[in-house]
Design an enzyme around this catalytic site. Structure first.
Site, mmCIF file in Angstrom:
data_model
loop_
_atom_site.group_PDB
_atom_site.id
_atom_site.type_symbol
_atom_site.label_atom_id
_atom_site.label_comp_id
_atom_site.label_asym_id
_atom_site.label_seq_id
_atom_site.Cartn_x
_atom_site.Cartn_y
_atom_site.Cartn_z
ATOM 1 N N LYS A 94 11.054 -21.184 -2.372
ATOM 2 C CA LYS A 94 10.867 -20.061 -3.141
ATOM 3 C C LYS A 94 10.641 -20.179 -4.783
ATOM 4 O O LYS A 94 10.193 -19.360 -5.295
ATOM 5 C CB LYS A 94 12.308 -19.205 -3.025
ATOM 6 C CG LYS A 94 12.271 -18.213 -1.730
ATOM 7 C CD LYS A 94 13.453 -17.367 -1.585
ATOM 8 C CE LYS A 94 13.621 -16.548 -0.483
ATOM 9 N NZ LYS A 94 14.228 -17.433 0.697
ATOM 10 N N GLU A 116 15.894 -7.826 -6.200
ATOM 11 C CA GLU A 116 16.959 -7.717 -5.390
ATOM 12 C C GLU A 116 17.288 -8.926 -4.573
ATOM 13 O O GLU A 116 16.415 -9.679 -4.608
ATOM 14 C CB GLU A 116 16.871 -6.323 -4.336
ATOM 15 C CG GLU A 116 16.040 -6.833 -3.147
ATOM 16 C CD GLU A 116 14.433 -7.238 -3.201
ATOM 17 O OE1 GLU A 116 13.964 -6.531 -4.441
ATOM 18 O OE2 GLU A 116 14.047 -7.843 -2.449
ATOM 19 N N SER A 383 11.163 -25.347 5.156
ATOM 20 C CA SER A 383 11.102 -24.507 4.040
ATOM 21 C C SER A 383 12.494 -24.571 2.755
ATOM 22 O O SER A 383 12.411 -24.348 1.985
ATOM 23 C CB SER A 383 11.108 -23.099 4.490
ATOM 24 O OG SER A 383 12.199 -22.607 5.412
HETATM 25 C C1 LIG Z 1 13.938 -17.061 2.048
HETATM 26 C C2 LIG Z 1 13.773 -18.215 3.070
HETATM 27 C C3 LIG Z 1 12.922 -18.077 4.147
HETATM 28 C C4 LIG Z 1 12.165 -16.694 4.674
HETATM 29 O O1 LIG Z 1 11.289 -16.205 3.609
HETATM 30 P P1 LIG Z 1 9.699 -16.142 3.887
HETATM 31 O O2 LIG Z 1 9.293 -15.248 2.815
HETATM 32 O O3 LIG Z 1 9.709 -15.676 5.087
HETATM 33 O O4 LIG Z 1 9.651 -17.671 3.629
HETATM 34 C C5 LIG Z 1 12.861 -19.062 4.881
HETATM 35 N N1 LIG Z 1 13.621 -20.293 4.581
HETATM 36 C C6 LIG Z 1 14.105 -20.520 3.449
HETATM 37 C C7 LIG Z 1 15.033 -21.864 3.216
HETATM 38 C C8 LIG Z 1 14.578 -19.434 2.496
HETATM 39 O O5 LIG Z 1 15.249 -19.647 1.630
#
Ligand SMILES: *Cc1c(COP(=O)(O)O)cnc(C)c1O
Length: 407
Positions: A94, A116, A383
Site C-alpha cells: 500500500k 477511511e 502483498s
Molecule cells: C489491503 C491489502 C490487500 C488488499 O488490497 P488490494 O487493493 O486488493 O491489493 C492485500 N494484501 C495486503 C497485505 C493488504 O494490506
C-alpha cells in the site's frame, strides 16, 4: 522497462470497456476533474518522477526482491517464486500508492490528505506518507474497528495522524466511508481524498494502478534476469485489486503468461454475507462512484461481506478487473478462510516467511494450481507480511496447528 504512466486503458472518461467512469454528484465532479488534470500533468513532470523514484528506492526499500521458494517448489512440483512486497517499509504494497497520492496532494497545494480505513492498513500507510511528505492526515474509522484494531490506531496516532471515529450505524467500514466523504465535502479545496485501492471514480483506478505498476515492472525484469524467461503464471489476491493490478499490468501483453486473481470465499461462498467473492458471485452495477462487478443486498445496497482477511472484504472490485474478467485475460478464483490459514502456516513453516492473511489467499491458490498439475512456474505477489495477523490467527486457529497450548 515499460513507461508506468502510458497505457491504452482507461479511455479519457476513465472506462475500461464498460467499467469504471465517474458516477458522482456534479459538485464533486469538478473537484475530481481537477485531480485528474493535476495527475496527468505531474506524470509528465521530471521533478515529480525523480522524487517518487528516489523515495521508492531509499525510503520504501525498492526494488523488493523476488524469492525463489525452493522448499515449496520441491514439495509441490512447479517452480514457485514470490515478489516480496512484504519487505517494503510498513510491510505491504500500500505504501507504493500512498506515497504517490501524498506527493500529488503536496504538488496540488493541499494541506491535508484524508481517507477511511477498515482494519487500519490503508490508514497506517497513508499516515506514514503524510508524515514524510509534510501533510496533515485525517483517518476516518468505525468505532467498532477502532476497538478491534488497537495496534494500528496507536501507530496512526504516533505518526501524527488524527483518527476520527465514525459513530453511526454499525460503526465499521461503510460508516467510515460515509464520514470521510462528509468530511471531504466540507472542504475539498485544502484536502485530498486518497483512495486505498484501484476503486472509486476516475482517475483513482488508473492512478493507483499506475503507482502500483512498479511491482510488475520490477518483477518482469527481475524474473527474466533470474530465469531467462517469463513466469508461466501470476497469482495475486484481490480485495479492491491494487496489488494484483500492480503485478499484472506489466504482463498484460505477454500472451504466454496466465494470470489468476484470488478472491476470498470466506466461510461460505454460497451464502450472502459470508464471503467477498465479487467476480465469482456479483453482477455489474454502480456503487462508490464507479461501475464494476459488485455484491448487492436485496435493496440494492452494498452487501455486508466477510473474509478472515479484513483487507479483502470489499463488496466491489476495481473496474479494470471486471474488464479483464470479461475479456478472459485474467481468471478469478476463490479461496476460503481455512485454505488461507493453512497456507499461512505452510509458508511460515516451509519457507520461514509469515505472510499477511490477505496474501495467504494467493499462496493457497498457487499451491492449488500445483496440485491441479500445473507445470509452469508460478510467481505469487506476496502483498504483505503477517505480523499484524499473528495474535488473531493464533487465538482463532492456533489449536489446529499446535500453537495455542504454548501460550
Ligand atoms: C489491503 C491489502 C490487500 C488488499 O488490497 P488490494 O487493493 O486488493 O491489493 C492485500 N494484501 C495486503 C497485505 C493488504 O494490506
Amino acid at each position: 522497462m515499460k513507461n508506468t504512466f502510458t497505457h491504452a486503458l482507461p479511455d479519457e472518461s476513465g472506462f475500461f470497456g464498460e467499467y469504471g467512469g465517474s458516477f458522482v454528484p456534479e459538485q464533486l465532479q469538478s473537484i475530481i476533474d481537477e485531480i485528474t488534470e493535476a495527475y496527468l500533468k505531474i506524470t509528465k513532470d521530471e521533478g515529480f518522477l525523480t522524487e517518487l523514484a528516489d523515495l521508492y528506492k531509499h525510503y520504501v526499500g525498492r526494488p523488493s526482491p523476488i524469492f525463489h521458494a525452493r522448499n515449496l517448489s520441491d514439495k509441490y512440483g512447479p517452480q514457485i517464486y514470490m515478489k516480496r512486497e512484504d519487505l517494503n517499509h510498513t510491510g505491504a504494497h500500500k505504501i507504493n500508492h500512498c506515497l504517490g497520492e501524498a506527493l500529488l496532494a503536496k504538488k496540488m497545494g493541499k494541506k491535508k490528505i484524508i481517507a477511511e480505513t477498515g482494519a487500519g492498513q490503508h490508514g497506517v500507510a497513508l499516515a506514514t506518507a503524510a508524515a514524510l511528505v509534510g501533510l496533515e492526515c485525517d483517518i476516518y474509522m468505525g468505532e467498532v474497528d477502532i476497538r478491534k484494531e488497537h495496534p494500528n490506531v496507536v501507530r496512526m496516532a504516533i505518526l501524527g495522524a488524527k483518527v476520527i471515529p465514525a459513530t453511526h450505524g454499525r460503526k465499521t467500514l461503510k460508516e467510515a466511508v460515509d464520514a470521510a466523504f462528509e468530511g471531504y465535502l466540507k472542504d475539498p479545496v485544502t484536502q485530498l481524498y486518497a483512495i486505498g485501492s484501484v476503486v472509486g471514480p476516475h482517475p483513482f483506478p488508473m492512478m493507483v494502478r499506475d503507482f502500483q505498476s512498479i511491482v510488475g515492472n520490477e518483477a518482469r525484469q527481475q524474473f527474466q534476469e533470474m530465469t531467462g524467461g517469463l513466469p508461466g503464471n501470476l497469482v495475486a489476491c484481490v480485495g479492491g485489486g491494487s496489488n494484483a493490478m500492480g503485478l499484472f499490468d506489466a504482463f498484460l501483453e505477454d500472451e504466454g503468461v496466465k494470470m489468476y486473481g484470488v478472491e476470498p470465499s470466506g466461510r461460505d461462498i454460497n451464502k450472502d454475507g459470508e464471503h467477498a467473492a465479487t467476480l465469482s458471485k456479483g453482477e455489474p452495477g454502480v456503487m462508490h462512484g464507479f461501475k464494476s462487478y459488485m455484491l448487492k443486498d436485496a435493496e440494492g445496497e452494498p452487501q455486508e461481506v466477510y473474509s478472515v482477511a479484513s483487507g479483502l472484504d470489499y463488496p466491489a472490485v476495481g473496474p479494470q478487473h471486471s474488464y479483464l474478467n470479461d475479456i478472459k485475460r485474467v481468471v478469478y478464483e476463490a479461496i476460503n478462510d481455512k485454505e488461507a490459514i493453512d497456507a499461512f502456516f505452510e509458508l511460515s513453516r516451509v519457507e520461514g516467511i509469515i505472510p499477511a492473511v490477505e496474501s495467504s489467499h494467493a499462496v493457497a491458490f498457487a499451491l492449488k494450481l500445483a496440485e491441479r498439475g500445473e507445470k509452469g512456474s508460478i510467481l505469487i505477489n506476496l502483498s504483505g507480511r503477517g505480523d499484524k495477523d499473528i495474535d488473531f490467527v493464533v487465538e482463532n486457529y492456533g489449536s489446529s496447528y499446535g500453537v495455542s497450548d504454548l501460550l
